[in-house]
Design a protein around this motif. Sequence first.
Motif, PDB file in Angstrom:
ATOM      1  N   TYR A 110       0.892  -1.361  -0.106  1.00  0.00           N
ATOM      2  CA  TYR A 110      -0.095   0.005  -0.040  1.00  0.00           C
ATOM      3  C   TYR A 110       0.829   1.249   0.026  1.00  0.00           C
ATOM      4  O   TYR A 110       1.913   1.343   0.681  1.00  0.00           O
ATOM      5  CB  TYR A 110      -0.838  -0.024   1.289  1.00  0.00           C
ATOM      6  CG  TYR A 110      -1.846   1.216   1.432  1.00  0.00           C
ATOM      7  CD1 TYR A 110      -2.800   1.565   0.723  1.00  0.00           C
ATOM      8  CD2 TYR A 110      -1.484   1.992   2.590  1.00  0.00           C
ATOM      9  CE1 TYR A 110      -3.545   2.772   0.857  1.00  0.00           C
ATOM     10  CE2 TYR A 110      -2.313   3.069   2.961  1.00  0.00           C
ATOM     11  CZ  TYR A 110      -3.498   3.487   1.973  1.00  0.00           C
ATOM     12  OH  TYR A 110      -4.320   4.670   2.262  1.00  0.00           O
ATOM     13  N   LEU A 111       0.525   2.218  -0.825  1.00  0.00           N
ATOM     14  CA  LEU A 111       1.250   3.421  -1.061  1.00  0.00           C
ATOM     15  C   LEU A 111       0.680   4.341  -0.204  1.00  0.00           C
ATOM     16  O   LEU A 111       1.162   4.878   0.695  1.00  0.00           O
ATOM     17  CB  LEU A 111       1.661   3.755  -2.515  1.00  0.00           C
ATOM     18  CG  LEU A 111       2.461   2.622  -3.161  1.00  0.00           C
ATOM     19  CD1 LEU A 111       2.539   2.829  -4.717  1.00  0.00           C
ATOM     20  CD2 LEU A 111       3.811   2.280  -2.619  1.00  0.00           C
ATOM     21  N   ASN A 112      -0.430   5.184  -1.084  1.00  0.00           N
ATOM     22  CA  ASN A 112      -1.123   6.091  -0.257  1.00  0.00           C
ATOM     23  C   ASN A 112      -2.595   6.054  -0.548  1.00  0.00           C
ATOM     24  O   ASN A 112      -2.894   5.309  -1.447  1.00  0.00           O
ATOM     25  CB  ASN A 112      -0.673   7.432  -0.945  1.00  0.00           C
ATOM     26  CG  ASN A 112       0.755   7.913  -0.622  1.00  0.00           C
ATOM     27  OD1 ASN A 112       1.390   7.491   0.460  1.00  0.00           O
ATOM     28  ND2 ASN A 112       1.369   8.654  -1.564  1.00  0.00           N
ATOM     29  N   PRO A 113      -3.391   6.832   0.170  1.00  0.00           N
ATOM     30  CA  PRO A 113      -5.145   6.943   0.033  1.00  0.00           C
ATOM     31  C   PRO A 113      -5.298   6.978  -1.296  1.00  0.00           C
ATOM     32  O   PRO A 113      -6.342   6.240  -1.858  1.00  0.00           O
ATOM     33  CB  PRO A 113      -5.352   7.895   1.012  1.00  0.00           C
ATOM     34  CG  PRO A 113      -4.141   7.967   2.030  1.00  0.00           C
ATOM     35  CD  PRO A 113      -3.124   7.845   1.255  1.00  0.00           C
ATOM     36  N   ASP A 114      -4.900   8.131  -2.277  1.00  0.00           N
ATOM     37  CA  ASP A 114      -5.544   8.386  -3.196  1.00  0.00           C
ATOM     38  C   ASP A 114      -4.353   8.534  -4.567  1.00  0.00           C
ATOM     39  O   ASP A 114      -4.796   8.273  -5.782  1.00  0.00           O
ATOM     40  CB  ASP A 114      -6.470   9.737  -3.148  1.00  0.00           C
ATOM     41  CG  ASP A 114      -7.092  10.172  -4.654  1.00  0.00           C
ATOM     42  OD1 ASP A 114      -8.057   9.499  -4.989  1.00  0.00           O
ATOM     43  OD2 ASP A 114      -6.771  11.163  -5.002  1.00  0.00           O
ATOM     44  N   THR A 115      -3.199   9.214  -4.278  1.00  0.00           N
ATOM     45  CA  THR A 115      -2.484   9.443  -5.191  1.00  0.00           C
ATOM     46  C   THR A 115      -1.016   8.836  -4.911  1.00  0.00           C
ATOM     47  O   THR A 115      -0.494   9.078  -3.503  1.00  0.00           O
ATOM     48  CB  THR A 115      -2.494  11.025  -5.340  1.00  0.00           C
ATOM     49  OG1 THR A 115      -3.725  11.440  -5.790  1.00  0.00           O
ATOM     50  CG2 THR A 115      -1.369  11.456  -6.546  1.00  0.00           C
ATOM     51  N   ALA A 116      -0.338   8.480  -5.743  1.00  0.00           N
ATOM     52  CA  ALA A 116       1.163   8.089  -5.375  1.00  0.00           C
ATOM     53  C   ALA A 116       2.150   8.197  -6.326  1.00  0.00           C
ATOM     54  O   ALA A 116       1.519   8.052  -7.681  1.00  0.00           O
ATOM     55  CB  ALA A 116       1.179   6.751  -4.723  1.00  0.00           C
ATOM     56  N   ASP A 117       3.189   8.380  -6.222  1.00  0.00           N
ATOM     57  CA  ASP A 117       4.347   8.609  -7.416  1.00  0.00           C
ATOM     58  C   ASP A 117       5.389   7.306  -7.144  1.00  0.00           C
ATOM     59  O   ASP A 117       5.891   7.305  -5.885  1.00  0.00           O
ATOM     60  CB  ASP A 117       5.147  10.029  -7.194  1.00  0.00           C
ATOM     61  CG  ASP A 117       4.288  11.081  -7.919  1.00  0.00           C
ATOM     62  OD1 ASP A 117       4.272  11.148  -9.022  1.00  0.00           O
ATOM     63  OD2 ASP A 117       3.899  11.878  -6.937  1.00  0.00           O
ATOM     64  N   LEU A 118       5.705   6.722  -8.191  1.00  0.00           N
ATOM     65  CA  LEU A 118       6.356   5.475  -7.788  1.00  0.00           C
ATOM     66  C   LEU A 118       7.489   5.602  -9.004  1.00  0.00           C
ATOM     67  O   LEU A 118       6.835   5.774 -10.132  1.00  0.00           O
ATOM     68  CB  LEU A 118       5.522   4.215  -7.999  1.00  0.00           C
ATOM     69  CG  LEU A 118       6.269   2.887  -8.028  1.00  0.00           C
ATOM     70  CD1 LEU A 118       6.783   2.422  -6.457  1.00  0.00           C
ATOM     71  CD2 LEU A 118       5.214   1.858  -8.262  1.00  0.00           C
ATOM     72  N   LYS A 119       8.765   5.156  -8.615  1.00  0.00           N
ATOM     73  CA  LYS A 119       9.761   5.303  -9.724  1.00  0.00           C
ATOM     74  C   LYS A 119      10.373   3.831  -9.658  1.00  0.00           C
ATOM     75  O   LYS A 119      11.036   3.291  -8.738  1.00  0.00           O
ATOM     76  CB  LYS A 119      11.035   6.273  -9.247  1.00  0.00           C
ATOM     77  CG  LYS A 119      11.854   6.572 -10.562  1.00  0.00           C
ATOM     78  CD  LYS A 119      12.717   7.499  -9.751  1.00  0.00           C
ATOM     79  CE  LYS A 119      13.784   8.019 -11.065  1.00  0.00           C
ATOM     80  NZ  LYS A 119      14.845   8.928 -10.684  1.00  0.00           N
ATOM     81  N   ILE A 120      10.038   3.203 -10.839  1.00  0.00           N
ATOM     82  CA  ILE A 120      10.988   1.934 -11.071  1.00  0.00           C
ATOM     83  C   ILE A 120      12.010   1.862 -11.880  1.00  0.00           C
ATOM     84  O   ILE A 120      12.045   2.199 -13.067  1.00  0.00           O
ATOM     85  CB  ILE A 120       9.817   0.965 -11.634  1.00  0.00           C
ATOM     86  CG1 ILE A 120       8.508   0.792 -10.687  1.00  0.00           C
ATOM     87  CG2 ILE A 120      10.334  -0.489 -11.867  1.00  0.00           C
ATOM     88  CD1 ILE A 120       7.321  -0.165 -11.201  1.00  0.00           C
ATOM     89  N   GLY A 121      13.176   2.013 -11.171  1.00  0.00           N
ATOM     90  CA  GLY A 121      14.327   2.202 -12.143  1.00  0.00           C
ATOM     91  C   GLY A 121      14.487   3.677 -12.523  1.00  0.00           C
ATOM     92  O   GLY A 121      14.184   4.443 -11.585  1.00  0.00           O
TER      93      GLY A 121
END
Length: 294
Positions: A172-183
């Motif tokens: 689980y990242l965040n309730p509504d919005t999240a920024d994820l960086k893969i590589g």
Amino acid sequence: KKTLLEICETLELKDYEVIGLVELMKQDGELLDYVNGEIVKLKKPIENFGVYSIPDNTHHLSLLMISDSHLTNKADRIDILNYLYDKAESKGIKYVLHCGDVLDGIYVNRPQHIYELRCVGFDEHLDYVVNKYPHFSGKTFFIGGNHMDTYFKNGGSDMGKAISREREDLVYLNPDTADLKIGKVGIHMHHGGGGRSYSLSYKLQRYVETLPQDKKIDIVMQGHFHNAMYMYYMGKHCFQVGALEDDTPFSRSMGFKNEKSCYWVDVEVDDKGNIYSIEPTLEVFEGKKLIRRR
């Protein structure tokens, strides 16, 4: 749960060799780190300046994008989820991105909603998703959503955190919005809210226009609206991700159709992290029949 010394003795390796292995595993997307002299397993990727980062040195990234599974609703499609995760496993996919509303929530302001559910109450809903959501050798990164937010509104409990405590593969990242960086690939996940617009792309276009230009965002995902589309807009690959549930009494009363679908996305990245090729494949589910579209 072993100390670094115990791990070294078990593997018959020097401490620096074990630390090197941890770094290689991190590059392969494992949620591990070396902190204060010990190897620790992370609950979620390390967050820096609001971005969750997963080290990955691959130039080819394969993703499964899903959203709005609405588990515990009688219209949920566990069978489709099982099919998708089996397929992801066979394709060697390591990352599944779920753009919100894993569960259907509990709407106390809609008295009829309780009759649409398979079970009632926070604990029963948690048990349902923990026991029935497909297991996966990779990681599923997910955000909340308006239905998931009902648990917090009703009792101040974050269902996303509860799920992640029970299932290490569901992050689980965040309730509504999240920024994820893969590589080097920046992915912005947004659930959204409100009703549908007159145009399929309108809400997604307007949202993309609000995103900060100084943040590296290559891919934008949006859920909530239960329909699917892809477009390249303002230098970003933008996905409106469909739902994974059948029509419900509520959706029929609103005149909405749940477009059961997902995106399989193959991304090619150069040494600087620029996407030079992206191939999105939309897979659509009508009843038990599978229809593939690009």
